[in-house]
Design a protein around this motif. Structure first.
Motif, short mmCIF file in Angstrom:
data_model
loop_
_atom_site.label_atom_id
_atom_site.label_comp_id
_atom_site.label_asym_id
_atom_site.label_seq_id
_atom_site.Cartn_x
_atom_site.Cartn_y
_atom_site.Cartn_z
N HIS A 248 0.83 -1.21 0.00
CA HIS A 248 0.00 0.00 0.00
C HIS A 248 0.87 1.26 0.00
CE1 HIS A 248 -3.81 -2.21 1.66
NE2 HIS A 248 -3.53 -2.51 0.40
N ALA A 249 1.99 1.22 0.72
CA ALA A 249 2.90 2.37 0.71
C ALA A 249 3.50 2.56 -0.68
CB ALA A 249 4.01 2.17 1.75
N GLU A 250 3.84 1.46 -1.35
CA GLU A 250 4.38 1.55 -2.72
C GLU A 250 3.36 2.17 -3.66
OE1 GLU A 250 7.30 -2.40 -2.48
OE2 GLU A 250 5.27 -2.55 -3.30
N ILE A 251 2.11 1.75 -3.54
CA ILE A 251 1.05 2.31 -4.41
C ILE A 251 0.91 3.81 -4.18
CG2 ILE A 251 -1.44 2.32 -4.82
CD1 ILE A 251 -1.40 -0.72 -4.29
N LEU A 252 0.89 4.23 -2.91
CA LEU A 252 0.75 5.65 -2.61
C LEU A 252 1.93 6.47 -3.14
CD1 LEU A 252 -0.64 5.44 1.03
CD2 LEU A 252 -1.89 6.20 -1.01
N LEU A 253 3.14 5.95 -3.00
CA LEU A 253 4.31 6.66 -3.51
C LEU A 253 4.25 6.81 -5.03
CD1 LEU A 253 7.35 5.28 -1.46
CD2 LEU A 253 6.47 7.61 -1.46
N TYR A 258 3.12 10.21 -9.87
CA TYR A 258 2.45 10.36 -11.18
C TYR A 258 1.06 10.94 -10.95
CZ TYR A 258 6.21 7.42 -12.95
OH TYR A 258 7.44 6.91 -13.30
N PRO A 259 0.99 12.26 -10.68
CA PRO A 259 -0.30 12.87 -10.30
C PRO A 259 -1.36 12.79 -11.38
CG PRO A 259 1.40 14.54 -10.70
CD PRO A 259 2.11 13.23 -10.66
N ARG A 299 -9.60 4.88 -13.17
CA ARG A 299 -9.67 5.19 -14.61
C ARG A 299 -9.18 6.61 -14.95
NH1 ARG A 299 -15.61 2.50 -16.05
NH2 ARG A 299 -15.11 0.43 -15.28
N PRO A 300 -7.92 6.85 -14.81
CA PRO A 300 -6.88 6.00 -14.22
C PRO A 300 -6.86 6.15 -12.70
CG PRO A 300 -5.89 8.02 -14.98
CD PRO A 300 -7.35 8.10 -15.36
N TYR A 301 -6.02 5.31 -12.06
CA TYR A 301 -5.86 5.44 -10.61
C TYR A 301 -5.07 6.72 -10.31
CZ TYR A 301 -7.28 0.55 -10.30
OH TYR A 301 -7.98 -0.63 -10.39
N ARG A 302 -5.62 7.55 -9.46
CA ARG A 302 -4.91 8.76 -9.03
C ARG A 302 -5.44 9.20 -7.67
NH1 ARG A 302 -7.94 10.32 -13.52
NH2 ARG A 302 -9.69 11.75 -13.09
N LEU A 303 -4.62 9.99 -6.96
CA LEU A 303 -4.99 10.45 -5.63
C LEU A 303 -6.04 11.54 -5.74
CD1 LEU A 303 -1.44 10.67 -4.00
CD2 LEU A 303 -3.14 8.86 -3.68
N ALA A 341 9.89 -3.43 -5.99
CA ALA A 341 9.03 -2.89 -7.05
C ALA A 341 9.86 -2.04 -8.01
CB ALA A 341 7.92 -2.04 -6.44
N PRO A 342 9.84 -2.33 -9.31
CA PRO A 342 10.66 -1.56 -10.26
C PRO A 342 10.41 -0.06 -10.21
CG PRO A 342 9.73 -3.52 -11.30
CD PRO A 342 9.08 -3.41 -9.96
N GLY A 343 9.15 0.34 -10.05
CA GLY A 343 8.85 1.76 -10.03
C GLY A 343 9.44 2.46 -8.82
#
Length: 414
Positions: A248-253, A258-259, A299-303, A341-343
């Motif tokens: 979950h921390a990786e996803i948030l970072l 990528y805003p 769609r897409p995933y964003r904060l 995670a590569p990203g």
């Protein structure tokens, strides 16, 4: 003698004459020393003995642990203390009153220093011990070197010392003093230069620490912490503090980086080399929403709102040239260093490249020393070579830096 002092013989004659009531003639002793002698005599300092004050052990330990300078002791250790083994010198950190909070350095020198009560907890202000570098630096609020017979108390005249005051970067007030005390090494020009350089690094670190504590409280934004050891943590806008899974921390970072958003396929590729399945990514996003609320849209995933993170802090430190603070933050590594995670690995590499570029361009001695002393920079040939070039002749770390650069050059040439 590199501090502008007269010869030891002339100073000793001037000192003996002063104790006899004769004002030292011009040129026989530096004016700042003569004025300190006058102040020392005026408050009744005994020139024959060393009489220092001290505090109750339990009270002193509690006071020292809570002192702001305790946060920068590891920095002083890495920049100064570690290079003093075998030099016959000690490093002392004192508070604004002149009380010695820590005395580190060469073991034999520390043992000898106990003979003049130059120990943790004792007070070495000018008004207690007479003319000495840490006390004088605090009295006149500038760096100073006191050599041999320039000391007011006779038993201290076998020692040399170089000291500089440490200021609160926010208020400008005195926080304490940093001192090198010992034999010849403490009387050389590089000793005073080194003390000044380390104090500058300490003050930058204190300023950066104050900045580190401010953003979350001031902004009211949710905050993600990933650079510390242990689990990543999330502090919501309401102050709720909770641990996060690494995923979950990786996803948030990644979403913060990528805003404009990431598709399911893009996010999957950044989270795993073999790419997670779309179902797995959606499941992780669903769990994240259950834990943190409606923070991620699709769609897409964003904060859906801005967040703060300690990775942002490190990036800002780099951009502002606050290199020691950046090394301190990134040096802990945390999730950035450990993630597969590569990203995330790409984000970490970009930060390190930016930091190293700023280090090489800045020629900041203290920052370079901290960099090569950290796991991040210990094998950085360019940084070691540059450090060897900018350290002054006679500096204890110059030969070490040059030797390490040659060693790395040989390894890389194989």
């Amino acid at each position: 003698m590199g501090n502008g002092a007269a010869s030891p013989t002339r100073v000793r004659r001037a000192y003996e004459a002063f104790l006899s009531g004769i004002r030292p003639p011009e040129g026989s002793v530096r004016s700042l020393v003569r004025e300190s002698w006058i102040r020392s005599r005026a408050v009744g300092i005994d020139p024959v003995t060393v009489s220092t004050e001290g505090d109750d052990d339990a009270d002193f330990r509690s006071y020292r642990a809570a002192h702001r300078l305790s946060t920068v002791r590891p920095l002083i250790q890495s920049l100064l203390v570690d290079d003093l083994d075998g030099t016959g010198a000690v490093v002392a950190v004192g508070d604004a009153r002149g009380r010695l909070l820590w005395v580190d350095g060469d073991r034999s020198a520390r043992t000898k220093a106990t003979g003049i009560n130059f120990v943790e907890g004792s007070v070495w202000s000018e008004t207690v011990v007479g003319t000495n570098a840490p006390g004088l630096a605090l009295a006149i609020d500038r760096s100073v070197q006191v050599v041999g017979p320039e000391h007011f108390a006779g038993p201290v005249q076998r020692w040399n010392c170089s000291a500089a005051p440490i200021h609160d970067p926010q208020t400008g007030g005195l926080l304490g003093v940093l001192d090198i005390t010992g034999g010849h090494v403490a009387s050389t020009p590089f000793a005073l230069t080194t003390v000044r350089s380390v104090v500058a690094a300490v003050e930058r670190e204190l300023a950066a620490t104050a900045v580190d504590l401010a953003p979350a409280a001031a902004s009211g934004k949710p905050r993600l912490t990933v650079l510390d050891d242990g689990h990543p943590r999330w502090v919501g806008a309401d102050g709720t503090d909770r641990p996060l899974t690494r995923r979950h921390a990786e996803i948030l970072l990644l979403l913060q980086a990528y805003p404009r958003g990431l598709t399911t396929e893009q996010l999957a590729g950044m989270l795993a080399d073999d790419e997670l399945g779309a179902v797995t990514v959606r499941a992780e996003i669903s769990r994240l929403r259950r834990g943190l609320g409606d923070l991620v849209e699709s769609r897409p995933y964003r904060l859906t709102s801005d967040i703060e993170s300690d990775v942002d802090d490190a990036r800002r430190h780099i951009e502002k040239g606050e290199l020691i603070a950046a090394i301190r933050g990134l040096g802990r590594g945390g999730l950035l260093a450990e993630s597969l995670a590569p990203g995330i690995a790409e984000l970490y590499d970009e930060l390190l490249v930016d930091l190293r570029s700023h280090l090489v361009a800045a020629c900041d001695e203290a920052a370079l020393e901290m960099w090569v002393s950290s796991p991040l920079g210990r094998d950085d040939l360019t940084a070691w070579a540059q450090l060897a070039r900018i350290l002054p002749p006679g500096h204890a770390g110059r030969a070490r830096a040059a030797g390490r650069a040659r060693l790395l050059d040989r390894r890389l040439s194989r």
